[in-house]
Design a protein around this motif. Structure first.
Motif, PDB file in Angstrom:
ATOM      1  N   TYR A   1       0.855  -1.189   0.000  1.00 60.27           N
ATOM      2  CA  TYR A   1       0.000   0.000   0.000  1.00 60.27           C
ATOM      3  C   TYR A   1       0.882   1.227   0.000  1.00 60.27           C
ATOM      4  CZ  TYR A   1      -3.454   3.354   1.890  1.00 60.27           C
ATOM      5  OH  TYR A   1      -4.272   4.436   2.100  1.00 60.27           O
ATOM      6  N   VAL A   2       0.617   2.142  -0.925  1.00 58.70           N
ATOM      7  CA  VAL A   2       1.380   3.381  -1.013  1.00 58.70           C
ATOM      8  C   VAL A   2       0.395   4.543  -1.093  1.00 58.70           C
ATOM      9  CG1 VAL A   2       3.039   4.736  -2.334  1.00 58.70           C
ATOM     10  CG2 VAL A   2       3.285   2.250  -2.211  1.00 58.70           C
ATOM     11  N   ALA A   3       0.526   5.518  -0.200  1.00 58.99           N
ATOM     12  CA  ALA A   3      -0.342   6.691  -0.193  1.00 58.99           C
ATOM     13  C   ALA A   3       0.406   7.866  -0.820  1.00 58.99           C
ATOM     14  CB  ALA A   3      -0.753   7.045   1.236  1.00 58.99           C
ATOM     15  N   THR A   4      -0.235   8.502  -1.784  1.00 60.24           N
ATOM     16  CA  THR A   4       0.344   9.669  -2.437  1.00 60.24           C
ATOM     17  C   THR A   4      -0.629  10.828  -2.304  1.00 60.24           C
ATOM     18  OG1 THR A   4       1.503   8.294  -4.051  1.00 60.24           O
ATOM     19  CG2 THR A   4       1.235  10.624  -4.592  1.00 60.24           C
ATOM     20  N   LEU A   5      -0.212  11.865  -1.639  1.00 61.61           N
ATOM     21  CA  LEU A   5      -1.067  13.033  -1.422  1.00 61.61           C
ATOM     22  C   LEU A   5      -1.112  13.876  -2.687  1.00 61.61           C
ATOM     23  CD1 LEU A   5      -2.685  14.761   0.651  1.00 61.61           C
ATOM     24  CD2 LEU A   5      -0.535  15.976   1.077  1.00 61.61           C
ATOM     25  N   LEU A   6      -2.334  14.112  -3.185  1.00 61.38           N
ATOM     26  CA  LEU A   6      -2.496  14.970  -4.352  1.00 61.38           C
ATOM     27  C   LEU A   6      -2.679  16.420  -3.962  1.00 61.38           C
ATOM     28  CD1 LEU A   6      -4.857  12.874  -6.659  1.00 61.38           C
ATOM     29  CD2 LEU A   6      -2.361  13.057  -6.731  1.00 61.38           C
ATOM     30  N   SER A   7      -3.471  16.663  -2.901  1.00 60.37           N
ATOM     31  CA  SER A   7      -3.732  18.046  -2.504  1.00 60.37           C
ATOM     32  C   SER A   7      -4.240  18.065  -1.075  1.00 60.37           C
ATOM     33  CB  SER A   7      -4.778  18.683  -3.426  1.00 60.37           C
ATOM     34  OG  SER A   7      -5.117  19.975  -2.975  1.00 60.37           O
ATOM     35  N   ALA A   8      -3.749  18.996  -0.296  1.00 57.61           N
ATOM     36  CA  ALA A   8      -4.198  19.146   1.083  1.00 57.61           C
ATOM     37  C   ALA A   8      -5.250  20.244   1.167  1.00 57.61           C
ATOM     38  CB  ALA A   8      -3.013  19.502   1.988  1.00 57.61           C
ATOM     39  N   CYS A   9      -6.253  20.042   1.994  1.00 59.77           N
ATOM     40  CA  CYS A   9      -7.296  21.047   2.176  1.00 59.77           C
ATOM     41  C   CYS A   9      -6.834  22.055   3.224  1.00 59.77           C
ATOM     42  CB  CYS A   9      -8.595  20.390   2.630  1.00 59.77           C
ATOM     43  SG  CYS A   9     -10.003  21.510   2.706  1.00 59.77           S
ATOM     44  N   PRO A  10      -6.758  23.334   2.877  1.00 64.80           N
ATOM     45  CA  PRO A  10      -6.320  24.328   3.860  1.00 64.80           C
ATOM     46  C   PRO A  10      -7.385  24.574   4.908  1.00 64.80           C
ATOM     47  CG  PRO A  10      -7.018  25.398   1.856  1.00 64.80           C
ATOM     48  CD  PRO A  10      -7.048  23.923   1.572  1.00 64.80           C
ATOM     49  N   PRO A  11      -7.015  25.133   6.049  1.00 63.71           N
ATOM     50  CA  PRO A  11      -7.991  25.409   7.106  1.00 63.71           C
ATOM     51  C   PRO A  11      -9.107  26.316   6.603  1.00 63.71           C
ATOM     52  CG  PRO A  11      -5.751  25.672   7.923  1.00 63.71           C
ATOM     53  CD  PRO A  11      -5.646  25.506   6.435  1.00 63.71           C
ATOM     54  N   GLY A  12     -10.317  26.001   7.001  1.00 64.25           N
ATOM     55  CA  GLY A  12     -11.461  26.843   6.677  1.00 64.25           C
ATOM     56  C   GLY A  12     -11.999  26.681   5.283  1.00 64.25           C
ATOM     57  N   ALA A  13     -11.488  25.717   4.513  1.00 61.20           N
ATOM     58  CA  ALA A  13     -11.950  25.541   3.141  1.00 61.20           C
ATOM     59  C   ALA A  13     -13.118  24.559   3.081  1.00 61.20           C
ATOM     60  CB  ALA A  13     -10.818  25.047   2.253  1.00 61.20           C
ATOM     61  N   ARG A  14     -13.957  24.707   2.051  1.00 57.50           N
ATOM     62  CA  ARG A  14     -15.050  23.768   1.772  1.00 57.50           C
ATOM     63  C   ARG A  14     -14.827  23.217   0.383  1.00 57.50           C
ATOM     64  NH1 ARG A  14     -19.927  24.426  -0.808  1.00 57.50           N
ATOM     65  NH2 ARG A  14     -19.647  26.689  -0.934  1.00 57.50           N
ATOM     66  N   ARG A  15     -15.084  21.932   0.183  1.00 52.36           N
ATOM     67  CA  ARG A  15     -14.819  21.310  -1.096  1.00 52.36           C
ATOM     68  C   ARG A  15     -16.056  20.608  -1.641  1.00 52.36           C
ATOM     69  NH1 ARG A  15      -8.647  18.809  -0.758  1.00 52.36           N
ATOM     70  NH2 ARG A  15      -7.608  20.795  -1.154  1.00 52.36           N
ATOM     71  N   ASP A  16     -16.282  20.749  -2.952  1.00 50.80           N
ATOM     72  CA  ASP A  16     -17.347  20.059  -3.666  1.00 50.80           C
ATOM     73  C   ASP A  16     -16.703  19.195  -4.733  1.00 50.80           C
ATOM     74  OD1 ASP A  16     -19.290  21.520  -2.216  1.00 50.80           O
ATOM     75  OD2 ASP A  16     -19.066  23.197  -3.613  1.00 50.80           O
ATOM     76  N   LEU A  17     -17.201  17.955  -4.880  1.00 49.98           N
ATOM     77  CA  LEU A  17     -16.601  16.976  -5.778  1.00 49.98           C
ATOM     78  C   LEU A  17     -17.538  16.698  -6.951  1.00 49.98           C
ATOM     79  CD1 LEU A  17     -14.125  15.060  -6.050  1.00 49.98           C
ATOM     80  CD2 LEU A  17     -15.496  13.326  -4.869  1.00 49.98           C
ATOM     81  N   TYR A  18     -16.999  16.694  -8.179  1.00 52.38           N
ATOM     82  CA  TYR A  18     -17.799  16.492  -9.382  1.00 52.38           C
ATOM     83  C   TYR A  18     -17.114  15.488 -10.305  1.00 52.38           C
ATOM     84  CZ  TYR A  18     -19.626  21.109  -8.041  1.00 52.38           C
ATOM     85  OH  TYR A  18     -20.163  22.173  -7.351  1.00 52.38           O
ATOM     86  N   THR A  19     -17.895  14.814 -11.147  1.00 52.34           N
ATOM     87  CA  THR A  19     -17.354  14.123 -12.315  1.00 52.34           C
ATOM     88  C   THR A  19     -17.739  14.960 -13.529  1.00 52.34           C
ATOM     89  OG1 THR A  19     -19.345  12.748 -12.526  1.00 52.34           O
ATOM     90  CG2 THR A  19     -17.473  11.838 -11.289  1.00 52.34           C
ATOM     91  N   VAL A  20     -16.843  15.054 -14.488  1.00 47.77           N
ATOM     92  CA  VAL A  20     -17.055  15.879 -15.674  1.00 47.77           C
ATOM     93  C   VAL A  20     -16.766  15.047 -16.915  1.00 47.77           C
ATOM     94  CG1 VAL A  20     -16.316  17.929 -16.934  1.00 47.77           C
ATOM     95  CG2 VAL A  20     -16.433  17.985 -14.435  1.00 47.77           C
TER      96      VAL A  20
END
Length: 212
Positions: free
Chosen positions: A122-141
């Motif tokens: 198992y290998v974990a690779t971080l793509l992007s960290a969420c900064p404090p106070g941020a909100r995220r919405d996830l979509y497929t396009v």
């Protein structure tokens, strides 16, 4: 802008890691954990929390010598060790491994900062960290060749992250977009004009919008 971007390629690490797991050696194709950055982050977060080396090691269930090596940049941290430290420090895992974020960056398949597990393949690779106070919405396009989709600036502080699943696209800030192939990821500001253009039929991606 994207002309100051950092390029990383992510993917296929697990298979290569599995092939070499029996030897105990890290996969040659994997980017090594950024030891100096991890060491500095652990020291900074421990100082911020007001913890001694001994106390942090106790809370994380680590030997003091192990933690001392990590803070000196001479250890070889695993996913389990870094998660234990992040829990003990009450900070996100990403804060211990994520580099300072440029305004835009492209993550390409096969080059991320990969941290392997101790026993599992198992290998974990971080793509992007969420900064404090941020909100995220996830979509497929899903996008097809033709007129590019041009978006006006969103609210200030908006950031977008796109991972290409299939096809090929040109995406990013309108004045400096980049081409992605499957497995590539780009992060770019969404509070400036930006576009998405399919270069091959059947292109699809996962889009994450981050709002401050």
């Amino acid at each position: 802008m994207l002309n100051a971007s950092t390029v990383v390629r992510q993917g296929e690490q697990v298979d290569r890691h599995s092939e070499q797991a029996s030897s105990g050696e890290p996969s040659a194709g994997l980017a090594r954990p950024p030891l100096a950055r991890i060491a500095a982050a652990i020291r900074a977060e421990r100082t911020r929390a007001g913890l001694s080396l001994t106390e942090l090691a106790r809370r994380a269930g680590l030997a003091k010598s192990t933690l001392s090596q990590l803070e000196a940049g001479t250890g070889n941290p695993s996913v389990e060790t870094l998660w234990a430290l992040s829990v003990a420090l009450d900070v996100p895992f990403s804060r211990l491994v994520d580099p300072p974020r440029p305004r835009s960056r492209v993550l390409r398949r096969g080059e991320g900062v990969a941290v392997p597990a101790e026993q599992a393949h198992y290998v974990a690779t971080l793509l992007s960290a969420c900064p404090p106070g941020a909100r995220r919405d996830l979509y497929t396009v899903h996008v097809e060749p033709g007129t590019p989709r041009v978006s006006e600036p969103h609210s200030p502080g908006t950031y977008e992250h796109a991972v290409l699943a299939s096809g090929r696209v040109r995406i990013g800030a309108s004045d400096d977009p980049v081409e992605l192939e499957p497995g590539d990821c780009v992060s770019y500001p969404g509070d400036v004009p930006h576009l998405c253009e399919a270069l091959e039929p059947g292109s699809s991606l996962v889009l994450l919008m981050e709002h401050r």
